[in-house]
Design a protein around this motif. Structure first.
Motif, PDB file in Angstrom:
ATOM      1  N   CYS A   1       3.752  -3.117   2.969  1.00  0.00           N
ATOM      2  CA  CYS A   1       3.696  -3.384   1.528  1.00  0.00           C
ATOM      3  C   CYS A   1       2.807  -2.376   0.814  1.00  0.00           C
ATOM      4  O   CYS A   1       3.148  -1.883  -0.272  1.00  0.00           O
ATOM      5  CB  CYS A   1       3.197  -4.803   1.275  1.00  0.00           C
ATOM      6  N   TYR A   2       1.670  -2.056   1.432  1.00  0.00           N
ATOM      7  CA  TYR A   2       0.731  -1.115   0.820  1.00  0.00           C
ATOM      8  C   TYR A   2       1.352   0.279   0.678  1.00  0.00           C
ATOM      9  O   TYR A   2       1.347   0.865  -0.407  1.00  0.00           O
ATOM     10  CB  TYR A   2      -0.550  -1.024   1.665  1.00  0.00           C
ATOM     11  N   TYR A   3       1.895   0.811   1.778  1.00  0.00           N
ATOM     12  CA  TYR A   3       2.446   2.165   1.739  1.00  0.00           C
ATOM     13  C   TYR A   3       3.645   2.257   0.787  1.00  0.00           C
ATOM     14  O   TYR A   3       3.772   3.223   0.033  1.00  0.00           O
ATOM     15  CB  TYR A   3       2.854   2.615   3.143  1.00  0.00           C
ATOM     16  N   PHE A   4       4.518   1.257   0.823  1.00  0.00           N
ATOM     17  CA  PHE A   4       5.680   1.274  -0.066  1.00  0.00           C
ATOM     18  C   PHE A   4       5.237   1.264  -1.524  1.00  0.00           C
ATOM     19  O   PHE A   4       5.740   2.042  -2.349  1.00  0.00           O
ATOM     20  CB  PHE A   4       6.573   0.069   0.227  1.00  0.00           C
ATOM     21  N   THR A   5       4.290   0.391  -1.851  1.00  0.00           N
ATOM     22  CA  THR A   5       3.803   0.280  -3.227  1.00  0.00           C
ATOM     23  C   THR A   5       3.108   1.553  -3.684  1.00  0.00           C
ATOM     24  O   THR A   5       3.365   2.063  -4.783  1.00  0.00           O
ATOM     25  CB  THR A   5       2.835  -0.911  -3.360  1.00  0.00           C
TER      26      THR A   5
END
Length: 389
Positions: free
Chosen positions: A180-184
């Motif tokens: 979630c962090y990397y995608f965001t």
């Protein structure tokens, strides 16, 4: 990758900053400035002038120079995105993050040039006309013909999700939270940097609302065409500056210590009001001298758009600042990197800028959409799957 390089706030990142001592000047209470704060101001000014000396010539020239500067910033921010979770990253993590970040930043240009080349090949069986002129990318008589919007490929988004989920399977320490962090972060930073490119090139869009000036002249290309991106960046930088000094001298009430321990309500309102006034003055003064920031959008005839944008830009900048601070609080570190010495990394300095250029781009795209005559190619493509996705 060493954890101590991240300068983590090991005590308590949610703890409020101690209120400074005050001195009275008439009926006004002003905070005393510590020696540490004075040194910080001098260091900030030096770093700011250095960055300005690099960025301003690239901004004025535009074209490949601005493209190259955005690429350099993307390189540094990609590194800071990867190191923020404070986990050892494998080479393939770096490869995936940089691949998808650069595809997000430059997808609009890649798609438009590719469309033009494919069109020529299918029509003539050869490439007859190719020139690296970024202004032509947004010209209906140039490559890619018709759209003038930010672009994100659904294929890139799908591959990015697949890539990061694969990392969570291949690497034991890569969790769902990391996905979630990397995608965001890749999407947020990538779109912000793409918006910085868009605002520099948008004045060359072949749109009825923007044809009041000779866009081919040197005065327009190296002067007036810079006003729009300056408008967005100025809003973020002035708001940060006014809020910083406003909070330093008058800050007494903490805004949200859970997210940003140093921000105060006094600094927030001083930054918001001061920046809004300067942005309004910037647009109206330029419009008075027939140098509209963006004809048909930010000018005297559309004063309500100028007023709305001037009030919203500082708020959007604050949202960007707090959003990136929230990530720092989550991972418990102070700065994204030490690239800029005691003042952190590029994401620490451009967090609000990424949000303001994106916000202004959305306003401009919306207004340009409604300014195109019904049934034109621009209207059909702006929010089509090919244009916006």
């Amino acid at each position: 990758m060493n954890d101590h390089d991240l300068n983590p706030e090991t005590k308590n990142p949610e703890k409020e900053e101690a209120l400074p001592e005050t001195l009275k000047v008439g009926n006004l209470e002003i905070n005393k400035i510590s020696e540490k704060s004075k040194k910080s101001i001098a260091s900030r000014v030096l770093i700011g002038l250095t960055l300005a000396a690099i960025a301003i010539p690239c901004l004025i020239y535009g074209s490949w120079a601005w493209l190259a500067l955005v690429m350099v910033v993307a390189g540094f921010t990609g590194y800071e995105i990867i190191r923020a979770p404070q986990k050892k990253a494998q080479w393939y993590t770096y490869a995936l993050v940089y691949l998808f970040l650069f595809l997000t930043v430059y997808w609009g240009l890649i798609r438009k040039y590719t469309d033009g080349l494919v069109s020529q090949w299918s029509q003539w069986g050869e490439i007859r006309d190719f020139s690296f002129n970024l202004e032509n990318v947004y010209d209906v008589s140039g490559y890619g013909a018709s759209s003038f919007s930010l672009s994100v490929s659904p294929i890139v988004l799908g591959l990015m999700l697949i890539g990061f989920f694969w990392l969570s399977i291949a690497q034991e320490t890569f969790s769902f939270t990391d996905i979630c962090y990397y995608f965001t972060m890749v999407l947020m930073v990538g779109l912000g940097l793409q918006a910085a490119l868009y605002l520099r090139l948008c004045p060359f869009v072949a749109n009825p609302a923007l044809l009041a000036y000779p866009t081919g002249s040197y005065e327009y290309r190296f002067g007036q065409s810079t006003e729009l991106v300056i408008f967005a960046l100025l809003g973020a930088l002035l708001n940060d500056t006014f809020a910083y000094f406003g909070g330093m001298f008058f800050g007494r009430h903490h805004m949200n210590p859970r997210v940003s321990p140093k921000k105060t309500w006094e600094g927030f309102f001083i930054g918001w009001i001061g920046t809004s006034l300067v942005l309004c003055a910037y647009c109206f003064v330029l419009s008075y001298f027939k140098l509209d920031v963006l004809p048909g959008v930010f000018d005297f005839d559309h004063w309500y758009l100028v007023l709305a944008a001037s009030l919203l830009i500082p708020l959007i900048g604050d949202l960007g600042d707090l959003s990136f601070s929230l990530i720092k609080r989550h991972f418990v570190f102070k700065d994204y990197s030490r690239v800029l010495g005691p003042h952190g990394g590029f994401l620490d300095r451009i967090d609000s800028c990424l949000f303001t250029v994106l916000g202004v781009s959305v306003v401009v795209m919306t207004v340009l959409y409604w300014s195109v005559p019904a049934g034109s190619a621009g209207t059909a493509s702006l929010f089509s799957l090919g244009g916006i996705l």
